[in-house]
Motif scaffolding. Structure first.
Motif, PDB file in Angstrom:
ATOM      1  N   ILE A   2       0.853  -1.187   0.000  1.00  0.00           N
ATOM      2  CA  ILE A   2       0.000   0.000   0.000  1.00  0.00           C
ATOM      3  C   ILE A   2       0.889   1.238   0.000  1.00  0.00           C
ATOM      4  N   ARG A   3       0.573   2.169  -0.876  1.00  0.00           N
ATOM      5  CA  ARG A   3       1.340   3.408  -0.929  1.00  0.00           C
ATOM      6  C   ARG A   3       0.424   4.570  -0.572  1.00  0.00           C
ATOM      7  N   TYR A   4       0.983   5.521   0.099  1.00  0.00           N
ATOM      8  CA  TYR A   4       0.244   6.705   0.498  1.00  0.00           C
ATOM      9  C   TYR A   4       0.955   7.925  -0.060  1.00  0.00           C
ATOM     10  N   GLU A   5       0.255   9.036  -0.012  1.00  0.00           N
ATOM     11  CA  GLU A   5       0.858  10.322  -0.342  1.00  0.00           C
ATOM     12  C   GLU A   5       0.673  11.251   0.835  1.00  0.00           C
ATOM     13  N   CYS A   6       1.653  12.075   1.090  1.00  0.00           N
ATOM     14  CA  CYS A   6       1.509  13.090   2.130  1.00  0.00           C
ATOM     15  C   CYS A   6       0.363  14.013   1.718  1.00  0.00           C
ATOM     16  N   ASP A   7      -0.591  14.191   2.616  1.00  0.00           N
ATOM     17  CA  ASP A   7      -1.746  15.035   2.300  1.00  0.00           C
ATOM     18  C   ASP A   7      -1.391  16.519   2.239  1.00  0.00           C
ATOM     19  N   LYS A   8      -0.199  16.864   2.721  1.00  0.00           N
ATOM     20  CA  LYS A   8       0.207  18.274   2.694  1.00  0.00           C
ATOM     21  C   LYS A   8       1.027  18.598   1.444  1.00  0.00           C
ATOM     22  N   ASP A  17       6.886   3.007   6.046  1.00  0.00           N
ATOM     23  CA  ASP A  17       7.911   4.056   6.042  1.00  0.00           C
ATOM     24  C   ASP A  17       7.968   4.703   7.428  1.00  0.00           C
ATOM     25  N   PRO A  18       9.151   4.718   8.072  1.00  0.00           N
ATOM     26  CA  PRO A  18       9.239   5.326   9.412  1.00  0.00           C
ATOM     27  C   PRO A  18       9.000   6.837   9.380  1.00  0.00           C
ATOM     28  N   ARG A  19       8.997   7.441   8.196  1.00  0.00           N
ATOM     29  CA  ARG A  19       8.721   8.887   8.097  1.00  0.00           C
ATOM     30  C   ARG A  19       7.265   9.148   7.735  1.00  0.00           C
ATOM     31  N   HIS A  20       6.433   8.087   7.856  1.00  0.00           N
ATOM     32  CA  HIS A  20       5.004   8.216   7.560  1.00  0.00           C
ATOM     33  C   HIS A  20       4.261   8.446   8.879  1.00  0.00           C
ATOM     34  N   PHE A  21       3.559   9.542   8.998  1.00  0.00           N
ATOM     35  CA  PHE A  21       2.810   9.883  10.210  1.00  0.00           C
ATOM     36  C   PHE A  21       1.328  10.022   9.862  1.00  0.00           C
ATOM     37  N   ILE A  22       0.501   9.695  10.832  1.00  0.00           N
ATOM     38  CA  ILE A  22      -0.948   9.819  10.664  1.00  0.00           C
ATOM     39  C   ILE A  22      -1.457  10.835  11.685  1.00  0.00           C
ATOM     40  N   TYR A  69     -20.366  16.687  14.814  1.00  0.00           N
ATOM     41  CA  TYR A  69     -19.163  15.869  14.923  1.00  0.00           C
ATOM     42  C   TYR A  69     -18.520  15.669  13.559  1.00  0.00           C
ATOM     43  N   ARG A  70     -17.232  15.896  13.498  1.00  0.00           N
ATOM     44  CA  ARG A  70     -16.458  15.629  12.284  1.00  0.00           C
ATOM     45  C   ARG A  70     -15.154  14.954  12.687  1.00  0.00           C
ATOM     46  N   ARG A  71     -14.721  14.004  11.868  1.00  0.00           N
ATOM     47  CA  ARG A  71     -13.449  13.319  12.108  1.00  0.00           C
ATOM     48  C   ARG A  71     -12.638  13.380  10.821  1.00  0.00           C
ATOM     49  N   PHE A  72     -11.354  13.685  10.973  1.00  0.00           N
ATOM     50  CA  PHE A  72     -10.453  13.778   9.834  1.00  0.00           C
ATOM     51  C   PHE A  72      -9.247  12.878  10.069  1.00  0.00           C
ATOM     52  N   ARG A  73      -8.672  12.370   8.958  1.00  0.00           N
ATOM     53  CA  ARG A  73      -7.444  11.577   9.024  1.00  0.00           C
ATOM     54  C   ARG A  73      -6.548  12.054   7.899  1.00  0.00           C
ATOM     55  N   PHE A  74      -5.294  12.360   8.251  1.00  0.00           N
ATOM     56  CA  PHE A  74      -4.332  12.824   7.261  1.00  0.00           C
ATOM     57  C   PHE A  74      -3.063  11.998   7.357  1.00  0.00           C
ATOM     58  N   ASP A  75      -2.458  11.703   6.207  1.00  0.00           N
ATOM     59  CA  ASP A  75      -1.140  11.074   6.154  1.00  0.00           C
ATOM     60  C   ASP A  75      -0.126  12.188   5.899  1.00  0.00           C
ATOM     61  N   CYS A  77       4.229  13.243   5.653  1.00  0.00           N
ATOM     62  CA  CYS A  77       5.637  12.856   5.636  1.00  0.00           C
ATOM     63  C   CYS A  77       6.290  13.473   6.885  1.00  0.00           C
ATOM     64  N   GLY A  78       7.522  13.073   7.174  1.00  0.00           N
ATOM     65  CA  GLY A  78       8.204  13.566   8.364  1.00  0.00           C
ATOM     66  C   GLY A  78       8.340  15.073   8.401  1.00  0.00           C
ATOM     67  N   GLU A  79       8.662  15.668   7.262  1.00  0.00           N
ATOM     68  CA  GLU A  79       8.840  17.120   7.215  1.00  0.00           C
ATOM     69  C   GLU A  79       7.532  17.846   7.527  1.00  0.00           C
ATOM     70  N   CYS A  80       6.451  17.375   6.945  1.00  0.00           N
ATOM     71  CA  CYS A  80       5.156  18.033   7.181  1.00  0.00           C
ATOM     72  C   CYS A  80       4.645  17.733   8.594  1.00  0.00           C
ATOM     73  N   GLN A  81       4.999  16.569   9.146  1.00  0.00           N
ATOM     74  CA  GLN A  81       4.618  16.253  10.530  1.00  0.00           C
ATOM     75  C   GLN A  81       5.270  17.235  11.487  1.00  0.00           C
ATOM     76  N   ARG A  82       6.565  17.539  11.268  1.00  0.00           N
ATOM     77  CA  ARG A  82       7.260  18.491  12.146  1.00  0.00           C
ATOM     78  C   ARG A  82       6.641  19.888  12.018  1.00  0.00           C
ATOM     79  N   ALA A  83       6.298  20.280  10.814  1.00  0.00           N
ATOM     80  CA  ALA A  83       5.663  21.589  10.621  1.00  0.00           C
ATOM     81  C   ALA A  83       4.301  21.618  11.312  1.00  0.00           C
ATOM     82  N   PHE A  84       3.566  20.485  11.235  1.00  0.00           N
ATOM     83  CA  PHE A  84       2.247  20.422  11.877  1.00  0.00           C
ATOM     84  C   PHE A  84       2.389  20.559  13.394  1.00  0.00           C
TER      85      PHE A  84
END
Ligand SMILES: [Zn+2]
Length: 92
Positions: A2-8, A17-22, A69-75, A77-84
């Motif tokens: 399964i491949r994902y894309e950074c939503d940012k 991928d250890p640089r994949h964050f949810i 009520y709203r729920r969101f899920r984003f994938d 990358c490590g760089e965007c996770q740190r910015a978040f």
């Protein structure tokens, strides 16, 4: 695999991928504690329920969800996770 894309930023990410964050976000109405009186118990709730159902049937379902009520899920990358983490709401 399964491949994902950074939503940012759109960078491709593998599931392991250890640089994949949810990021999961829940948005819901803050509720105050209910206080129920004898008058509340004596009221005709049938009319009120019918009025609410009628009101909801004329309202856009997305708008009802936005109000409750709203729920969101984003994938990310490590760089965007740190910015978040630096500015989760987009401001510092
Ligand atoms: Zn990214």
């Amino acid at each position: 695999m399964i491949r994902y894309e950074c939503d940012k930023c759109g960078r491709r990410l593998d599931a392991d991928d250890p640089r994949h964050f949810i990021v999961k976000i829940e948005v819901y109405a803050a509720a105050t504690p209910l206080e129920i009186s004898r008058d509340d118990l004596a009221r005709d709730h049938g009319n009120e329920i019918r009025r609410l159902i009628d009101q909801m049937s004329q309202t856009d379902p997305d708008e009802i969800e936005n109000r409750t009520y709203r729920r969101f899920r984003f994938d990310l990358c490590g760089e965007c996770q740190r910015a978040f983490l630096t500015a989760p709401l987009g401001k510092r």
